[in-house]
Motif scaffolding. Structure first.
Motif, PDB file in Angstrom:
ATOM      1  N   ILE A  92       0.989  -1.124  -0.248  1.00 53.16           N
ATOM      2  CA  ILE A  92      -0.082   0.075   0.093  1.00 53.16           C
ATOM      3  C   ILE A  92       1.299   1.382  -0.207  1.00 53.16           C
ATOM      4  O   ILE A  92       1.536   1.107   0.714  1.00 53.16           O
ATOM      5  N   ASN A  93       0.324   1.743  -1.322  1.00 53.94           N
ATOM      6  CA  ASN A  93       1.291   3.219  -0.786  1.00 53.94           C
ATOM      7  C   ASN A  93       0.617   4.330  -0.175  1.00 53.94           C
ATOM      8  O   ASN A  93      -0.824   4.339  -0.095  1.00 53.94           O
ATOM      9  N   ILE A  94       1.316   4.879   0.601  1.00 55.77           N
ATOM     10  CA  ILE A  94       1.121   5.541   1.572  1.00 55.77           C
ATOM     11  C   ILE A  94       0.982   7.309   1.439  1.00 55.77           C
ATOM     12  O   ILE A  94       0.571   8.527   2.202  1.00 55.77           O
ATOM     13  N   GLY A  97     -14.613   6.384  -8.149  1.00 53.72           N
ATOM     14  CA  GLY A  97     -13.381   5.299  -7.200  1.00 53.72           C
ATOM     15  C   GLY A  97     -12.753   4.711  -8.817  1.00 53.72           C
ATOM     16  O   GLY A  97     -12.829   3.919  -9.479  1.00 53.72           O
ATOM     17  N   TYR A  98     -11.596   4.784  -7.977  1.00 54.23           N
ATOM     18  CA  TYR A  98     -10.384   3.678  -8.884  1.00 54.23           C
ATOM     19  C   TYR A  98      -9.243   3.211  -7.859  1.00 54.23           C
ATOM     20  O   TYR A  98      -8.838   3.701  -7.486  1.00 54.23           O
ATOM     21  N   GLU A  99      -8.746   2.227  -8.794  1.00 52.14           N
ATOM     22  CA  GLU A  99      -7.667   1.257  -7.455  1.00 52.14           C
ATOM     23  C   GLU A  99      -6.451   1.883  -8.764  1.00 52.14           C
ATOM     24  O   GLU A  99      -6.405   2.251  -9.677  1.00 52.14           O
ATOM     25  N   CYS A 100      -5.493   0.920  -7.942  1.00 50.21           N
ATOM     26  CA  CYS A 100      -4.135   1.762  -8.608  1.00 50.21           C
ATOM     27  C   CYS A 100      -3.126   0.412  -9.406  1.00 50.21           C
ATOM     28  O   CYS A 100      -3.399  -0.487  -8.039  1.00 50.21           O
ATOM     29  N   LEU A 101      -2.581   0.173 -10.165  1.00 49.98           N
ATOM     30  CA  LEU A 101      -1.516  -0.474 -10.278  1.00 49.98           C
ATOM     31  C   LEU A 101      -0.338  -0.307  -9.403  1.00 49.98           C
ATOM     32  O   LEU A 101       0.309   0.915 -10.015  1.00 49.98           O
ATOM     33  N   VAL A 102       0.260  -1.276  -8.408  1.00 47.29           N
ATOM     34  CA  VAL A 102       1.466  -0.126  -7.193  1.00 47.29           C
ATOM     35  C   VAL A 102       2.391  -1.179  -6.931  1.00 47.29           C
ATOM     36  O   VAL A 102       1.806  -2.540  -6.940  1.00 47.29           O
ATOM     37  N   GLY A 103       3.505  -1.058  -7.034  1.00 47.95           N
ATOM     38  CA  GLY A 103       4.876  -1.228  -6.639  1.00 47.95           C
ATOM     39  C   GLY A 103       5.970  -0.273  -5.879  1.00 47.95           C
ATOM     40  O   GLY A 103       5.552   0.865  -5.207  1.00 47.95           O
ATOM     41  N   GLU A 104       6.559  -1.524  -5.984  1.00 50.52           N
ATOM     42  CA  GLU A 104       7.820  -0.221  -4.517  1.00 50.52           C
ATOM     43  C   GLU A 104       8.298   1.033  -4.938  1.00 50.52           C
ATOM     44  O   GLU A 104       8.913   2.056  -4.288  1.00 50.52           O
ATOM     45  N   GLY A 105       7.945   1.256  -6.747  1.00 52.67           N
ATOM     46  CA  GLY A 105       8.402   1.972  -7.224  1.00 52.67           C
ATOM     47  C   GLY A 105       8.253   2.886  -8.403  1.00 52.67           C
ATOM     48  O   GLY A 105       8.791   4.018  -9.071  1.00 52.67           O
ATOM     49  N   VAL A 140      -9.733  14.640  -5.449  1.00 52.42           N
ATOM     50  CA  VAL A 140      -9.264  13.713  -5.419  1.00 52.42           C
ATOM     51  C   VAL A 140      -9.014  13.417  -4.178  1.00 52.42           C
ATOM     52  O   VAL A 140      -8.088  14.050  -2.727  1.00 52.42           O
ATOM     53  N   LYS A 141      -9.153  12.138  -3.111  1.00 55.17           N
ATOM     54  CA  LYS A 141      -9.108  11.176  -1.923  1.00 55.17           C
ATOM     55  C   LYS A 141      -8.035   9.925  -1.710  1.00 55.17           C
ATOM     56  O   LYS A 141      -9.020   9.266  -2.952  1.00 55.17           O
ATOM     57  N   GLY A 142      -7.209  10.019  -1.952  1.00 57.66           N
ATOM     58  CA  GLY A 142      -6.619   9.012  -1.372  1.00 57.66           C
ATOM     59  C   GLY A 142      -6.575   8.381  -0.275  1.00 57.66           C
ATOM     60  O   GLY A 142      -7.116   8.681   1.032  1.00 57.66           O
ATOM     61  N   VAL A 143      -6.791   6.884  -0.904  1.00 58.44           N
ATOM     62  CA  VAL A 143      -7.717   5.671   0.763  1.00 58.44           C
ATOM     63  C   VAL A 143      -6.019   4.879   0.871  1.00 58.44           C
ATOM     64  O   VAL A 143      -5.932   4.367  -0.764  1.00 58.44           O
ATOM     65  N   THR A 144      -6.456   5.007   1.734  1.00 58.23           N
ATOM     66  CA  THR A 144      -5.501   3.705   2.337  1.00 58.23           C
ATOM     67  C   THR A 144      -5.848   2.425   2.600  1.00 58.23           C
ATOM     68  O   THR A 144      -5.323   1.761   3.306  1.00 58.23           O
ATOM     69  N   LEU A 145      -6.996   2.658   3.099  1.00 62.63           N
ATOM     70  CA  LEU A 145      -7.786   1.845   4.365  1.00 62.63           C
ATOM     71  C   LEU A 145      -8.394   1.294   3.855  1.00 62.63           C
ATOM     72  O   LEU A 145      -9.262   1.344   2.915  1.00 62.63           O
ATOM     73  N   ALA A 156     -18.858  18.539 -11.498  1.00 65.23           N
ATOM     74  CA  ALA A 156     -18.183  18.786 -10.456  1.00 65.23           C
ATOM     75  C   ALA A 156     -18.429  17.306  -9.824  1.00 65.23           C
ATOM     76  O   ALA A 156     -19.305  16.442  -9.962  1.00 65.23           O
ATOM     77  N   GLY A 157     -17.424  17.045  -9.878  1.00 63.33           N
ATOM     78  CA  GLY A 157     -16.342  15.426  -9.091  1.00 63.33           C
ATOM     79  C   GLY A 157     -15.707  14.831  -8.231  1.00 63.33           C
ATOM     80  O   GLY A 157     -14.755  16.440  -7.983  1.00 63.33           O
ATOM     81  N   ILE A 158     -15.810  14.049  -6.796  1.00 60.79           N
ATOM     82  CA  ILE A 158     -14.680  13.788  -6.308  1.00 60.79           C
ATOM     83  C   ILE A 158     -14.422  12.111  -6.711  1.00 60.79           C
ATOM     84  O   ILE A 158     -14.814  10.876  -7.301  1.00 60.79           O
ATOM     85  N   LEU A 159     -12.586  11.822  -6.353  1.00 58.82           N
ATOM     86  CA  LEU A 159     -12.335  10.396  -6.925  1.00 58.82           C
ATOM     87  C   LEU A 159     -11.607  10.576  -6.305  1.00 58.82           C
ATOM     88  O   LEU A 159     -10.521  10.693  -5.824  1.00 58.82           O
ATOM     89  N   PHE A 160     -11.694   9.348  -4.962  1.00 60.28           N
ATOM     90  CA  PHE A 160     -11.061   8.116  -4.420  1.00 60.28           C
ATOM     91  C   PHE A 160     -10.050   7.543  -5.340  1.00 60.28           C
ATOM     92  O   PHE A 160     -10.415   6.348  -5.987  1.00 60.28           O
ATOM     93  N   LEU A 161      -8.537   6.759  -4.824  1.00 60.30           N
ATOM     94  CA  LEU A 161      -7.738   7.227  -5.547  1.00 60.30           C
ATOM     95  C   LEU A 161      -7.630   5.669  -4.484  1.00 60.30           C
ATOM     96  O   LEU A 161      -6.570   6.618  -3.189  1.00 60.30           O
ATOM     97  N   MET A 162      -7.742   4.562  -4.899  1.00 62.16           N
ATOM     98  CA  MET A 162      -7.236   3.484  -3.367  1.00 62.16           C
ATOM     99  C   MET A 162      -5.900   3.437  -3.867  1.00 62.16           C
ATOM    100  O   MET A 162      -5.265   3.106  -5.188  1.00 62.16           O
ATOM    101  N   GLN A 163      -4.828   3.714  -3.280  1.00 61.35           N
ATOM    102  CA  GLN A 163      -3.456   3.605  -3.314  1.00 61.35           C
ATOM    103  C   GLN A 163      -2.695   2.090  -3.482  1.00 61.35           C
ATOM    104  O   GLN A 163      -1.651   1.914  -2.396  1.00 61.35           O
ATOM    105  N   MET A 164      -3.789   1.320  -3.908  1.00 60.51           N
ATOM    106  CA  MET A 164      -3.378   0.181  -3.646  1.00 60.51           C
ATOM    107  C   MET A 164      -4.200  -0.914  -4.787  1.00 60.51           C
ATOM    108  O   MET A 164      -4.864  -0.241  -5.817  1.00 60.51           O
TER     109      MET A 164
END
Length: 231
Positions: A76-78, A210-218, A132-137, A170-178
């Motif tokens: 999870i990117n925080i 709502g969108y999830e991410c492709l996520v890795g360490e880099g 935009v709101k980042g989501v880590t939970l 108008a819109g709000i996008l929740f970006l899941m950092q995972m």
């Protein structure tokens, strides 16, 4: 987007306050900066593997930023500075299909008493305000926001409603950092006022995405759409 700075693995020890944490790197205990004011208590657990981004400013008090952690096998990117960069890249590359008609992407624009993350427009004169709101939970594939009370977030939602009333998009996008998220929900147990404001915004015609991410360490990039359950 790729993280250009050097990233290294370490072991999390403790987090005495919102902005600082202590980690173990190559057998040495050191303090690092945490670029996230949320609680992250379900992520930053003593002994977990964390990812650090090396800073390039000699005037820094700490050499590293703690930008991510492993929750079991899930990374999870925080980093709270990442979501806007990821979404900007996605908007420019037309990856948010519902907003693909907007060709001009501007950051940090004021509307009313709020500063929204994005103001989008096009040659037809159409204007769209996006927060935009980042989501880590996350628990068992269910992502929630916020992980700490956010009066500012509720204020943004009320301003988005006002923008909609004035004829703007108008819109709000929740970006899941995972990745591997099944559904997104407001975290009513943490901040019922935000959840109620989000439902009010949806009823007023504000887009909730709502969108999830492709996520890795880099790296981290916007990927799949995630269903938002506001019931």
């Amino acid at each position: 987007m790729n993280i250009k700075e050097n990233v290294v693995e370490a072991v999390f020890l403790k987090r005495p306050n919102r902005f600082q944490a202590y980690i173990l790197l190559n057998g040495e205990e050191m303090m690092v900066h945490v670029p996230n004011t949320g609680r992250c208590k379900e992520i930053l657990i003593e002994g977990c593997k964390v990812i650090l981004r090396e800073g390039n400013n000699d005037k820094r008090k700490t050499k590293y930023d703690l930008i991510g952690a492993y929750k079991g096998d899930k990374f999870i990117n925080i980093d709270s500075q990442i979501p806007n960069k990821v979404v900007e890249e996605a908007l420019i590359n037309k990856k948010v299909l519902s907003l693909a008609k907007y060709d001009i992407v501007m950051r940090e624009k004021t509307f009313g008493n709020s500063r929204f993350d994005f103001k989008l427009s096009n040659s037809k004169g159409e204007i769209y305000y996006l927060e935009v709101k980042g989501v880590t939970l996350e628990y068992n594939g269910v992502a929630k926001f916020p992980d700490a009370p956010t009066e500012r977030g509720t204020k943004h939602l009320n301003e988005l409603i006002e923008a909609k009333k004035q004829g703007y998009g108008a819109g709000i996008l929740f970006l899941m950092q995972m990745d591997n998220i099944d559904i997104f929900m407001p975290h009513d147990d943490m901040d019922k006022a935000f959840g109620d404001a989000l439902r009010n915004a949806k009823r007023a015609g504000v887009d909730v995405m709502g969108y999830e991410c492709l996520v890795g360490e880099g790296y981290i990039t916007l990927d799949k759409n995630v269903k938002c359950n506001l019931e």
